[in-house]
Design an enzyme around this catalytic site. Structure first.
Site: not given
Lengths: 453, 453
Positions: B80, B145
């Site tokens: 991400d 994250e």
């Protein structure tokens, strides 16, 4: 029907500019079909701060009748609107007029498309009844009001001795009553000086893990600058800012005492728990005859939902000061700039600060004994069966001041909308009742003007 | 090629969630084609603050080799990315990897897709040469994250005695060097506590003409709250916040003196005119061993270009504090909340204030004499011909702390990216050189680990 309500003719977002052109063309067409002589005056290009330039929507000048024995009333209105985003809390699509319980919701419904249509409807009524108009009527309609009426002054100046030469009175209907049911006439408005203060470290943002702790962060500077402007009681902290505000007299206080304002209703209709002040007189004075400072927001910082660990590299704070007689726009500009420079220099920041005044609009105040004030009062008595509240408006309607100064004719503000219409806010509306009675009011006003002129 | 670079797998904007699923599937497929045993573990739903719930992207657990005579190294990475908007100053499309002068621009290029690919490439090299892998290799790859690794801890806890039972060492490559050309090994990171402070008058906005002067304006309150957090020298003003910060010793100062940091180059590469501090040691300490506070932005206020005369009815200020040993997340939460409540109560505002900590992530520090620290140093000597900078990181990599606490295995951070990569910022990039030499570094690291284990 509300042909002009379905359009996102928004200021000041550039991408909507072409919608404004469509809106102006639609209005010109409606006026032509009423038999008006219509000119759509090309106003050239607007230079934006980022270097872009955008075409300015044409200003409509329209004339109905030129009988020299009649008075001539000129109506000013605007068709551009404030930005609106359904995600901000609109219960209906802001660009689709939607009636719910007698309320007509939509961006621009009350500010200012509804009142423009009411005036057009009043004229249409005389046409439908095949009656002569009791007064000559002119229209000036623009599409840049929410952006500070760019180019309007230039046109009014140019048309001072042409279009405006026969005009006796100027009517604007771009504000609200101060109650939900009692009509009002407005004889003064505040001005506005809109400031942008940019603090820049660099153009790129930073990651707060990688740079947090070793930078003069632009947001820390900006928050300190914005925090230095006004205290928690609403008092503006810019040195000298109150120096030119007109001294309060006992006589003036009495005018506020005479006004009908149900504080409880006002509080409820505005959904406000507590105002800064407890009495009607203090509230009216702080809306009308004292300046105020509002912080609008910050451009360039993280503004979305969620969490982003960014140190914005360049941010622009936006705030404005509402001006009252006899504050002077350029004095205020100097005072604010000097104050921010003082605060910033004390921080010893290595960032760059730039202060600019994006808009500077004068306050306005009129003589309430002019003919059209008397005519408006009589029309209100006829249609609503009541005396109007004689009010001022905390908002800025710079064209009132401009018409007064350039055309030298009497200007009156005859609002149609109720206090809870939510102009500039989510879920803006106009009540069906206000829209229809407002149309009648304008028709009655034409008749009273014909009598008094 | 960079198959994972073309995707807007962005956190924390909900609308991009399905892109994250696509990204995770692509990575699982790549690992499968390398011969790994891959599990994509479904992690259920994420509850958002607004009541919405979104599916969490699966976490990938992959294994290559299970030779009990070899050491087992587990690589953690995430796919991400931070939000990116081309209008914010990107010179290329943030979601199309674009090479310019040896620099590979794109959101996620350095944080963290580039390093994940480098590790996969290193494994591929052994496969292509038909050589046995010198160590058993595991991957744990997530897609949350940047949103605080929602659900990762739950999985690690569950897999503690299964997937992680054979793991000897954990490697993360999710930070940057502190120079443009000299590699580094990282043995500590700061934590982060991310706060939201909401000030609300009502849900709707107000018009500053109609209400300016009589309201406790939420923006005035919020600006005062945010302005009370940090002074112009970067010192945090929350009472007690420095109480648990580890005392500085002469020995610790010496570790900073040993580090290569060309302040002039650092300043130039970061395009910063002046830091808060003048010496290398002070700068490193304020990035690594002292807390810092950054104000990220405001949600709900006017954030677009142009001028809008709005009084926002409800605004949310966002700021975060980077935490250092031995600050405690829940103590900091209490200190910040109490401080903001104090400041707010002194304003006598009728608005409602709500403080919440959206994220609380612990700081981490490691033992630099662990085997894999020595192996990483030797690999760096082999590939780059130099000693690494032994550094800490001002950013938060909460999984380092989490692996240390749950799995009880040594964790090392081996960054690949240069100091000017612009993670979380506009024009994020990874240098082609870093990407290729980084791939070699990981391959050399496998060989050194095999020798030292």
């Amino acid at each position: 029907d509300f042909p002009m309500m379905g359009s996102d003719s928004v200021q000041p977002v550039p991408r909507f500019r072409q919608e404004l052109f469509r809106m102006m063309a639609m209005a010109a067409d409606m006026l032509q079909r009423l038999g008006a002589r219509v000119a759509s005056v090309d106003m050239g290009l607007q230079q934006l701060p980022d270097g872009q330039s955008l075409p300015i929507p044409p200003i409509i000048l329209a004339e109905l009748g030129s009988d020299p024995t009649k008075g001539t009333v000129c109506f000013y209105g605007h068709l551009d609107v404030q930005p609106a985003d359904q995600g901000d809390g609109w219960l209906t699509d802001p660009y689709v007029l939607t009636e719910v319980d007698g309320k007509l919701y939509g961006r621009g419904a009350t500010d200012n498309k509804g009142p423009v249509l009411a005036w057009i409807n009043a004229v249409s009524a005389f046409r439908a009844l095949e009656q002569d108009l009791p007064v000559n009527i002119k229209f000036i309609i623009e599409g840049m009001e929410e952006a500070g009426s760019v180019a309007l002054e230039e046109l009014v100046e140019k048309e001072k001795d042409r279009f405006f030469s026969g005009v006796d009175y100027i009517v604007i209907s771009d504000n609200l009553w101060i109650s939900q049911r009692k009509p009002a006439i407005t004889y003064g408005t505040r001005g506005n000086s809109y400031f942008m203060v940019e603090v820049k470290c660099r153009d790129q943002d930073f990651h707060s893990g990688t740079f947090g702790g070793i930078l003069h962060e632009p947001m820390a500077d900006l928050v300190a600058l914005l925090g230095s402007l006004v205290d928690s009681s609403g008092h503006i902290l810019v040195p000298g800012i109150y120096d030119e505000v007109v001294r309060l007299t006992e006589e003036e206080i009495n005018t506020y005492k005479a006004i009908h304002l149900d504080l409880e209703e006002y509080r409820n209709s505005s959904q406000i728990e507590k105002f800064l002040f407890d009495t009607k007189e203090e509230i009216l004075m702080h809306l009308w005859r004292y300046p105020s400072l509002s912080i609008h927001g910050i451009e360039g910082a993280f503004d979305e939902p969620g969490a982003k660990t960014v140190i914005p590299g360049r941010v622009i704070g936006k705030f404005s000061i509402r001006l009252v007689p006899h504050m002077n726009v350029s004095v205020v500009e100097k005072q604010v700039t000097r104050h921010l420079e003082d605060v910033f220099s004390k921080r010893n920041s290595s960032n760059k600060m730039v202060v600019s005044m994006a808009l500077g609009l004068h306050p306005w105040i009129a003589n309430i004994n002019d003919t059209q004030y008397l005519a408006a009062k009589r029309a209100i008595r006829t249609v609503f069966g009541t005396e109007p509240d004689m009010i001022r408006d905390g908002s800025t309607i710079p064209i009132a001041k401009m018409f007064q100064e350039i055309v030298h004719k009497s200007v009156v503000l005859i609002p149609l909308g109720a206090v809870d219409d939510g102009e500039h806010s989510q879920n803006e509306k106009i009540n069906r009742w206000n829209y229809i009675e407002g149309t009648k009011l304008f028709a009655a006003f034409f008749l009273e003007m014909a009598q008094l002129h």
